[in-house]
Design a protein around this motif. Structure first.
Motif, short mmCIF file in Angstrom:
data_model
loop_
_atom_site.label_atom_id
_atom_site.label_comp_id
_atom_site.label_asym_id
_atom_site.label_seq_id
_atom_site.Cartn_x
_atom_site.Cartn_y
_atom_site.Cartn_z
N ASP A 298 0.84 -1.21 0.00
CA ASP A 298 0.00 0.00 0.00
C ASP A 298 0.87 1.25 0.00
N ARG A 301 2.35 1.70 -3.42
CA ARG A 301 1.34 2.20 -4.35
C ARG A 301 1.20 3.72 -4.22
N TRP A 308 1.84 3.43 -10.83
CA TRP A 308 1.37 2.13 -10.32
C TRP A 308 0.32 1.54 -11.26
N GLU A 310 -2.43 -1.24 -11.22
CA GLU A 310 -3.16 -2.09 -10.28
C GLU A 310 -3.68 -3.34 -10.97
N GLY A 320 3.74 -2.24 -9.38
CA GLY A 320 2.52 -3.04 -9.41
C GLY A 320 2.46 -4.13 -10.45
#
Length: 588
Positions: A298, A301, A308, A310, A320
């Motif tokens: 986290d 990120r 990043w 996801e 990521g």
């Protein structure tokens, strides 16, 4: 010479006659063509005797193995190319087709491609295998080529382009299967201690503790982790990327090194068998590591911001993306060197996990489920992956001795600084009762009353003024309501030893914070006291607290090593306090 009169044969029967050219001809019906008309094959010879023999041979071939299908004349090269691209590629996985293509294009076609398919002999294949090994190829590589050509030619037989498969007759290269030596418990602990210092710590703990394959571990997503149930669901595997040029092949490099490379392969695929898709129970310690890992991710990120990507993976790059298996392999090699552990394959971690299950006496059905082995193949896989360590042999000898000469008397005197001896250290059948040692706020369940009594007595002596007593539980009740369920029940005495600790806290600018007590101390700790215990000479780490202070923590059984490591941990903590971005921390 006058030709003898030709008599008409029944439909479908073979015929022999002498033609106007003076040669003898024979026709044999061997089947039906694709359009439904009879498939009649011709043979020609100089004499009636010769053509009669040829006709009879063709009839025997038709009636036994079948006759090669009429049509295109295949060479080994044209058939293998057709098979690998048009038959195999749409029907097998990406990794499998990669192996097929290497065997076909790098070995089989260069070595045998000019042969007519029906003229290929077992000796041709055997000479190719010998030549490969003479030129430096491993026996395993030659064996892979043999398996590939055998599969390809089996398909040719099924489609009647061949009558027999020469690869089924050829002798495959002999491969000596080396016995894998799993890592010892001490080596595993050293690896785990070193893994605690690097990024993606939990990646290596999962490999050594649960035995997940590389692709399975890298393919894990957070939706597969159930923290409440303490379970990981394995259902997909990470695939190796396959790149193409994005520059139009103008850069002069291999596709994987092209500055504009394009990955043309999907990232993951489902597990290849039903047995491979499985839930695995996760130890509480590993669940804790996964929670910490999620928190660190986290923070990464947030630091990466728009960079990043996801995708939900558990183990990722700093932006990521899922980890590349090749990069993961090199990280494993780095970990082995840093831990001072002998070199080994990443897959050896899976052998180690399987052997640990053998040592623990886990039932075979449970082992198969954890490792993802298919029913029917599991016995062979256990032979391959589970190794008879000295501990297993000693346990077996102890069981034989106990059966023939009776159990040995047991001493329950506690041993300061070491494990307390108990009645048994081997796996035992399930008992209807569980004996729970109440140690302050902790409840530690045991299978044997003697163990619970000894632990409560010694723990009470170690912690005067704190309650230490035992309770007797119904086993089913504990499995249903007790913390940790059946996995928490111990059938041996836990380890107990003196552990030396050191701790320091630093403010964001690097200034040391007064924590109100000595920064080094020693305690007697049991292995279930995970916040205090270790059996390693030394281990340390630094962490950033929610208030942005950085904490250095060291523990170990070697006091001198702890003192030396404390200085190193403090130096890193100061640097981390001053430079949070370099450690993936969020500056306050």
């Amino acid at each position: 010479m006058t030709n003898p009169a030709k008599s008409r044969q029944p439909n479908g029967a073979s015929s022999i006659f002498q033609g106007k050219d003076g040669r003898w001809h024979g026709y044999v019906t061997v089947g039906v063509k694709d359009d439904g008309s009879p498939d009649r094959r011709h043979v020609g010879r100089k004499t009636r005797t010769a053509v009669t023999k040829a006709v009879r041979d063709l009839e025997k071939q038709r009636d036994s193995t079948g006759v090669r299908k009429a049509g295109q004349t295949w060479t080994v090269e044209t058939w293998l190319t057709h098979w690998v691209e048009n038959i195999a590629a749409p029907n097998v996985g990406e990794n499998t087709i990669d192996g097929y293509r290497v065997a076909v294009y790098h070995h089989l076609i260069p070595g045998l491609g000019a042969h007519r398919l029906e003229k290929l002999e077992p000796e041709h294949l055997e000479r190719l295998y010998r030549k490969m090994q003479t030129n430096g190829s491993a026996a395993g590589t030659a064996h892979q080529v043999h398996r590939t050509v055998k599969t390809a030619l089996n398909e040719a037989v099924r489609r009647r382009h061949l009558t027999i498969n020469p690869a089924s007759v050829a002798k495959a290269p002999k491969v000596e299967e080396e016995e894998v030596e799993p890592y010892t418990l001490e080596e595993v602990q050293r690896l785990l201690a070193e893994a605690a210092k690097v990024r993606n710590t939990a990646r290596w703990v999962i490999a050594l503790a649960l035995g997940l394959r590389q692709g399975e571990a890298l393919g894990l997503q957070w939706e597969d982790v159930d923290f409440e149930a303490g379970v990981i669901l394995v259902r997909r595997g990470r695939l190796r990327p396959r790149y193409q040029h994005g520059c139009g092949d103008k850069c002069g490099r291999k596709p994987g090194y092209c500055p504009q490379k394009i990955n043309v392969r999907r990232e993951t695929k489902d597990t290849k068998t039903r047995a491979g898709k499985r839930p695995i129970g996760v130890p509480d310690e590993l669940l804790g590591l996964l929670r910490q890992h999620k928190e660190k991710q986290d923070r990464e990120r947030a630091l990466a911001r728009d960079l990043w990507v996801e995708k939900g993976y558990v183990f990722t790059s700093p932006t990521g993306e899922p980890l590349n298996p090749n990069t993961d392999y090199h990280r494993w090699k780095d970990l082995l060197k840093a831990a001072g552990v002998r070199d080994g394959r990443l897959h050896d971690a899976r052998h180690t996990a399987a052997t640990v299950l053998l040592i623990l006496g886990v039932p075979e059905a449970v082992v198969d489920r954890i490792m993802g082995w298919e029913p029917g193949k599991s016995a062979r896989m256990r032979r391959r992956y589970q190794h008879l360590t000295g501990q297993v042999l000693q346990q077996t000898a102890a069981k034989i001795g106990g059966l023939l000469w009776g159990p040995k008397p047991h001493v329950l005197e506690p041993a300061p600084g070491g494990p307390v001896p108990g009645p048994s250290k081997t796996s035992v059948p399930a008992e209807p009762r569980v004996y729970v040692a109440l140690l302050g706020e902790r409840r530690i369940p045991f299978l044997h009353r003697e163990h619970a009594d000894a632990v409560a007595s010694q723990w009470g002596a170690d912690h005067p003024g704190h309650p230490a007593e035992n309770e007797e539980w119904d086993r089913e009740k504990w499995e249903d309501k007790g913390k940790g369920g059946i996995r928490a029940i111990r059938d041996r005495m836990p380890d107990r030893r003196i552990v030396h600790h050191a701790q320091a806290v630093f403010l964001p600018g690097g200034e040391r914070l007064n924590i109100g007590r000595n920064d080094q101390w020693s305690v007697t700790a049991w292995e279930f006291e995970t916040d205090l215990y270790t059996d390693l000479p030394v281990r340390w780490h630094t962490t950033r607290r929610p208030g942005q202070e950085v904490e250095a923590q060291v523990r170990g059984t070697d006091q001198k090593a702890v003192t030396a490591a404390f200085a190193e941990a403090c130096a890193q903590a100061v640097d981390r306090a001053k430079n949070p971005g370099e450690y993936g921390d969020l500056a306050g």
